[in-house]
Structures are given as C-alpha cells and as structure tokens.
Motif scaffolding. Structure first.
Motif, PDB file in Angstrom:
ATOM      1  N   THR A 100      11.134   5.760  11.663  1.00 11.50           N
ATOM      2  CA  THR A 100       9.675   5.884  11.640  1.00 11.50           C
ATOM      3  C   THR A 100       9.262   7.036  10.730  1.00 11.50           C
ATOM      4  O   THR A 100       8.340   6.907   9.913  1.00 11.50           O
ATOM      5  N   GLU A 101       9.946   8.167  10.864  1.00 13.04           N
ATOM      6  CA  GLU A 101       9.652   9.303  10.001  1.00 13.04           C
ATOM      7  C   GLU A 101       9.961   8.967   8.545  1.00 13.04           C
ATOM      8  O   GLU A 101       9.180   9.308   7.641  1.00 13.04           O
ATOM      9  N   GLN A 102      11.067   8.289   8.310  1.00 12.50           N
ATOM     10  CA  GLN A 102      11.417   7.883   6.949  1.00 12.50           C
ATOM     11  C   GLN A 102      10.277   7.100   6.307  1.00 12.50           C
ATOM     12  O   GLN A 102       9.875   7.372   5.165  1.00 12.50           O
ATOM     13  N   GLY A 103       9.750   6.132   7.035  1.00 16.34           N
ATOM     14  CA  GLY A 103       8.688   5.304   6.494  1.00 16.34           C
ATOM     15  C   GLY A 103       7.455   6.105   6.130  1.00 16.34           C
ATOM     16  O   GLY A 103       6.867   5.913   5.058  1.00 16.34           O
ATOM     17  N   HIS A 104       7.058   7.015   7.006  1.00 17.36           N
ATOM     18  CA  HIS A 104       5.851   7.808   6.725  1.00 17.36           C
ATOM     19  C   HIS A 104       6.080   8.742   5.552  1.00 17.36           C
ATOM     20  O   HIS A 104       5.195   8.919   4.698  1.00 17.36           O
ATOM     21  N   GLN A 105       7.253   9.365   5.475  1.00 19.63           N
ATOM     22  CA  GLN A 105       7.531  10.287   4.377  1.00 19.63           C
ATOM     23  C   GLN A 105       7.578   9.550   3.033  1.00 19.63           C
ATOM     24  O   GLN A 105       7.104  10.053   2.018  1.00 19.63           O
ATOM     25  N   VAL A 106       8.133   8.343   3.029  1.00 17.82           N
ATOM     26  CA  VAL A 106       8.137   7.541   1.808  1.00 17.82           C
ATOM     27  C   VAL A 106       6.711   7.171   1.416  1.00 17.82           C
ATOM     28  O   VAL A 106       6.353   7.154   0.234  1.00 17.82           O
ATOM     29  N   GLU A 107       5.873   6.905   2.405  1.00 13.84           N
ATOM     30  CA  GLU A 107       4.479   6.538   2.146  1.00 13.84           C
ATOM     31  C   GLU A 107       3.723   7.656   1.438  1.00 13.84           C
ATOM     32  O   GLU A 107       2.842   7.405   0.612  1.00 13.84           O
ATOM     33  N   ILE A 108       4.060   8.923   1.733  1.00  4.31           N
ATOM     34  CA  ILE A 108       3.342  10.045   1.131  1.00  4.31           C
ATOM     35  C   ILE A 108       4.151  10.720   0.021  1.00  4.31           C
ATOM     36  O   ILE A 108       3.818  11.829  -0.409  1.00  4.31           O
ATOM     37  N   MET A 109       5.195  10.049  -0.464  1.00  2.67           N
ATOM     38  CA  MET A 109       6.075  10.663  -1.463  1.00  2.67           C
ATOM     39  C   MET A 109       5.308  11.127  -2.702  1.00  2.67           C
ATOM     40  O   MET A 109       5.600  12.182  -3.272  1.00  2.67           O
ATOM     41  N   ARG A 110       4.327  10.343  -3.107  1.00  5.30           N
ATOM     42  CA  ARG A 110       3.534  10.732  -4.279  1.00  5.30           C
ATOM     43  C   ARG A 110       2.821  12.059  -4.038  1.00  5.30           C
ATOM     44  O   ARG A 110       2.629  12.855  -4.965  1.00  5.30           O
ATOM     45  N   LYS A 111       2.437  12.309  -2.794  1.00  4.23           N
ATOM     46  CA  LYS A 111       1.735  13.549  -2.458  1.00  4.23           C
ATOM     47  C   LYS A 111       2.688  14.737  -2.388  1.00  4.23           C
ATOM     48  O   LYS A 111       2.238  15.879  -2.262  1.00  4.23           O
ATOM     49  N   ILE A 112       3.989  14.469  -2.424  1.00  2.07           N
ATOM     50  CA  ILE A 112       4.980  15.545  -2.413  1.00  2.07           C
ATOM     51  C   ILE A 112       5.366  15.921  -3.834  1.00  2.07           C
ATOM     52  O   ILE A 112       5.257  17.090  -4.241  1.00  2.07           O
ATOM     53  N   TYR A 113       5.794  14.935  -4.615  1.00  7.54           N
ATOM     54  CA  TYR A 113       6.243  15.231  -5.978  1.00  7.54           C
ATOM     55  C   TYR A 113       5.077  15.572  -6.902  1.00  7.54           C
ATOM     56  O   TYR A 113       5.246  16.349  -7.848  1.00  7.54           O
ATOM     57  N   GLY A 114       3.907  15.014  -6.647  1.00  5.45           N
ATOM     58  CA  GLY A 114       2.754  15.317  -7.499  1.00  5.45           C
ATOM     59  C   GLY A 114       2.361  16.791  -7.481  1.00  5.45           C
ATOM     60  O   GLY A 114       2.242  17.422  -8.533  1.00  5.45           O
ATOM     61  N   PRO A 115       2.158  17.399  -6.303  1.00  3.49           N
ATOM     62  CA  PRO A 115       1.741  18.802  -6.241  1.00  3.49           C
ATOM     63  C   PRO A 115       2.860  19.817  -6.467  1.00  3.49           C
ATOM     64  O   PRO A 115       2.586  21.008  -6.616  1.00  3.49           O
ATOM     65  N   ALA A 116       4.130  19.375  -6.447  1.00  2.00           N
ATOM     66  CA  ALA A 116       5.233  20.329  -6.641  1.00  2.00           C
ATOM     67  C   ALA A 116       5.038  21.094  -7.952  1.00  2.00           C
ATOM     68  O   ALA A 116       4.640  20.521  -8.962  1.00  2.00           O
ATOM     69  N   LYS A 117       5.307  22.380  -7.921  1.00  5.20           N
ATOM     70  CA  LYS A 117       5.132  23.186  -9.135  1.00  5.20           C
ATOM     71  C   LYS A 117       6.079  22.736 -10.233  1.00  5.20           C
ATOM     72  O   LYS A 117       5.780  22.856 -11.420  1.00  5.20           O
ATOM     73  N   MET A 118       7.212  22.205  -9.846  1.00  4.62           N
ATOM     74  CA  MET A 118       8.172  21.685 -10.808  1.00  4.62           C
ATOM     75  C   MET A 118       9.098  20.715 -10.085  1.00  4.62           C
ATOM     76  O   MET A 118       9.373  20.871  -8.900  1.00  4.62           O
ATOM     77  N   THR A 119       9.545  19.690 -10.802  1.00  3.69           N
ATOM     78  CA  THR A 119      10.583  18.811 -10.289  1.00  3.69           C
ATOM     79  C   THR A 119      11.858  19.087 -11.070  1.00  3.69           C
ATOM     80  O   THR A 119      11.878  19.013 -12.298  1.00  3.69           O
ATOM     81  N   LEU A 120      12.907  19.427 -10.339  1.00  2.00           N
ATOM     82  CA  LEU A 120      14.198  19.755 -10.939  1.00  2.00           C
ATOM     83  C   LEU A 120      15.057  18.502 -10.936  1.00  2.00           C
ATOM     84  O   LEU A 120      15.521  18.054  -9.882  1.00  2.00           O
ATOM     85  N   ILE A 121      15.237  17.903 -12.108  1.00  3.48           N
ATOM     86  CA  ILE A 121      16.026  16.675 -12.247  1.00  3.48           C
ATOM     87  C   ILE A 121      17.462  17.069 -12.552  1.00  3.48           C
ATOM     88  O   ILE A 121      17.797  17.445 -13.680  1.00  3.48           O
ATOM     89  N   TYR A 122      18.316  16.997 -11.554  1.00  2.00           N
ATOM     90  CA  TYR A 122      19.700  17.418 -11.735  1.00  2.00           C
ATOM     91  C   TYR A 122      20.559  16.213 -12.072  1.00  2.00           C
ATOM     92  O   TYR A 122      20.724  15.298 -11.255  1.00  2.00           O
TER      93      TYR A 122
END
Length: 406
Positions: A100-122
């Motif tokens: 259940t938590e997985q589903g909700h977190q995936v639903e708001i994923m855009r709201k996580i990566y969008g506001p991040a100051k930087m995305t570190l692509i390793y």
C-alpha cells in the motif's frame, strides 16, 4: 533490525541523512519523515537496483537495515568524508514490504524528484571512458550553443557534413560506452532524470550534466544522423523531451524534437518496451509522472498505482480507461501477442507492455495513418471483458508467418 513506522496519511515521505565516512567505512544513516511541502534541502538518487538480494547492512538509528550491493555502492560513492548528506533513495526510503505504501509513494514520485535540489544519476565506476565522454560532451555543447547563436534557431543549423572532423572524433567510442551502461536500459530511471530540475550523471569521479547529454542526442538525431547511426549512439526515445514536454527545463534547447511531435501515453508505453523492468506493472507506473499520463476531457491521471493487483489486471484496466476516456483506437496498434500471451487471462485487445516483438507500430510516433480521418468518434463499448467496436471489413488475413529474426 530496523522496523518501519507507517507513514501518516497524505503526501508524506521518508528521507535519509547519511553520516560522513570514507571508502569501506560502515554505512550509517538516520531516516526522517516529512510532508513534501516541508522537506529540507535534499538530493535524490537514481541508480540500477541490479540483483534484489539484500546482503549488505546499513546502520539506521542504531539498528540494521539490509540493502543491496548496488545501493551500498551508490551510498559509498556519494557519501561525503566530513559532512552529512541528505538524500532520497527509493529502496530504503520506501518500505518495500508494504504494498500500500509502495503504491502511494509511486503515485507521488514526480513530487519527489521534481523538487529535489539535484538528482544524482549513478551509473557505476569509470572503466576508462568517463573523461573522454565528458570532454566530448563539453566540446559538443559549446559547438551547439555557438551554432544556435550564429543561425538563430535549430531549424537553421546545417546538417553535419560527412567530411567534418567532428564525425571522426575518437571520443565517440567513449560516448558509446557511456550510454551502453545498464542505467540507460531500465524503465524507472527515465522519469527520475526527465522530471528533475538538475540531474547529474556520476561515472566514477566524472560528473556530467544530464541536459548536456540530452542536447547532444537532439543534435545527433536532427543534424548528425550519420554519426548517431555509425557509432550506435542509440538512447531510447522515452528519455527525450518530446515525451516529457512541457516539464523539461530549458525546452527551447531541444526544439527539433519537441516541436515535431509530443508523444501521448500509449506511444510512450510502446516505446519503453525494449527497456528492462523487474515488475511488469511498473512499465505503466514508471511513466505516470509524464504529462501524457493525463488524458481525457478532465486531463487527470487515470491510473492509480496498486501493487496488490496483478500485472495483467493493471494492463487491462489502463487500456479500458484509455478507450473510455479518449475513444482513441490507436492503442490497438500496440497489441502484440505470442501463442503464450494469447492463452493468458488478459483480453486479446489489451496491449502487453512487457512484450516486444515488432520493431515499430503503425500509427504511432508521429503523424501516423489516418484512414478514418473525418469520420466521427468511433463507436465502442464493452461486453464483460470483450471490446465491441464498429468498423469496415477491409480484408481477411489468410496466412501469418513465424516471427522473422532481424
């Protein structure tokens, strides 16, 4: 063993504060919970999960969390020697045992990566090509920017001449080695990079701006196809801005692809098929951050991530929602089947986003074919799990060969 406390209702996430360390020092962190609107400065991590076996320990609040070797490598690479670093990494910040938590977190994923100051692509350690690829990218982006200043727009930039020395730069081999890394072949990383305001590729100690890579890909596909093809510099189209417009920053830098055609959600899912994915339903869920995931008259996302559902149920519900909301039968062009998939429980009219059989699909990825142009909205309905449509009988297929290898 660390026990995850349930997240409060609403747009809450966990973030981790990684303690300083060097080399093989034990990994130590603390997890905190926050509303998305109250997050501190943080950086999001994008990486390849690799093997799902959790065989490495990280200390969290004095207890132990088991993580994969790949996450261990990422955290060691981005850990600072003397300062804490605030990060978000899906496999540790999301309770992977709570669907259940997985589903909700995936639903708001855009709201996580969008506001991040930087995305570190390793993408891993440097195997000797990082410096060459980085220097070529820097060099080519200067050339592209100078061409834009000189000619005024992408449309006016001339195509690269076959005899131009740039076409034979040995560093193209380094570029090929860079985009051949496993990171570029996975489904989930696409959204993570595309919606970030500032994404950086980390290859060992080499750091590359994501926008520089995308700008070069745009130039290669529109102005230097010979170099693009001969060096096999193929990056799946789902990474490119026409799949993510208008949220791509500095979209004017990518005008050739953005102005030609903006992919709808079905086209986006059809193009992702060659990419790798562990859970088949993620082939839909991983692209819900794209603007094209909003369709129909209300322009809302119609798919809600639910990891309790089977992969085939997700495919069928998505296809039905698409047809009901849009009436666009072009989705049928993405249907591909083997004998095995035809025997499955999913209806034959439902695209299997986890099956890649043909190279391309009629009617997708451009202006397409409009034999029905001018005809009113098609009449369609459902009888149980069957799709009912009206159409014209054009011909009958009497024979189909076996699949021919390319």
């Amino acid at each position: 063993v660390y026990q995850y406390a349930p997240l409060p209702k609403g747009d809450y996430i966990r973030y981790l504060v990684l303690e300083p360390g060097r080399g093989s020092d034990p990994l130590v962190c603390n997890l905190y919970t926050s509303l998305l609107t109250e997050l501190p400065y943080f950086e999001a991590i994008s990486y390849v999960w690799g093997r799902c076996r959790k065989v490495v320990n990280i200390r969290c609040e004095g207890k132990t969390i088991r993580i994969t070797e790949s996450l261990r490598n990422v955290l060691q690479a981005v850990r600072l020697p003397e300062l804490q670093r605030t990060l978000w990494a899906d496999s540790i910040c999301i309770n992977q045992d709570d669907k259940t938590e997985q589903g909700h977190q995936v639903e708001i994923m855009r709201k996580i990566y969008g506001p991040a100051k930087m995305t570190l692509i390793y993408i891993g350690t440097d195997s000797g090509y990082g410096e060459g690829a980085a220097s070529l990218l820097a060099h080519m982006n200067i050339i592209i920017e100078n061409q834009l200043k000189e000619f005024g727009s992408w449309d006016q930039i001339p195509e690269l001449h076959r005899d131009d020395p740039i076409a034979y730069d040995p560093r193209w081999k380094s570029m090929r080695a860079l985009i051949d890394r496993p990171w570029f072949s996975r489904v989930w990383v696409v959204q993570e990079a595309a919606i970030s305001s500032d994404a950086r590729i980390l290859c060992g100690s080499v750091e590359i701006e994501w926008t520089d890579l995308i700008r070069l890909q745009t130039w290669l596909q529109s102005k230097a196809k010979l170099v693009w093809y001969e060096n096999r510099l193929f990056l799946n189209d789902v990474f490119l801005p026409n799949s993510w417009s208008p949220i791509v920053p500095d979209h004017k830098l990518y005008a050739p692809l953005t102005s030609v055609h903006t992919s709808n959600f079905v086209e986006l899912l059809a193009r992702q098929k060659p990419l790798g994915c562990t859970v088949a339903k993620d082939r839909v869920y991983a692209f819900l951050g794209s603007p094209s995931a909003r369709w129909g008259s209300d322009n809302e996302v119609k798919v809600t991530p639910d990891y309790h559902k089977s992969d085939l149920d997700v495919f069928q519900e998505m296809a039905r929602q698409w047809l009901v909301s849009t009436g666009d039968l072009n989705i049928l062009s993405a249907v591909e089947h083997t004998s095995a998939t035809l025997d499955s429980t999913v209806s034959s009219w439902v695209p299997r986003w986890d099956q890649k059989i043909v190279f391309d699909h009629f009617g997708h990825h451009g202006r397409g074919f409009k034999a029905s142009s001018g005809i009113n909205q098609p009449t369609l309905g459902f009888h149980g799990s069957s799709l009912c449509v009206r159409g014209l009988l054009v011909d009958i297929i009497h024979f189909r060969s076996e699949h021919l290898e390319r």
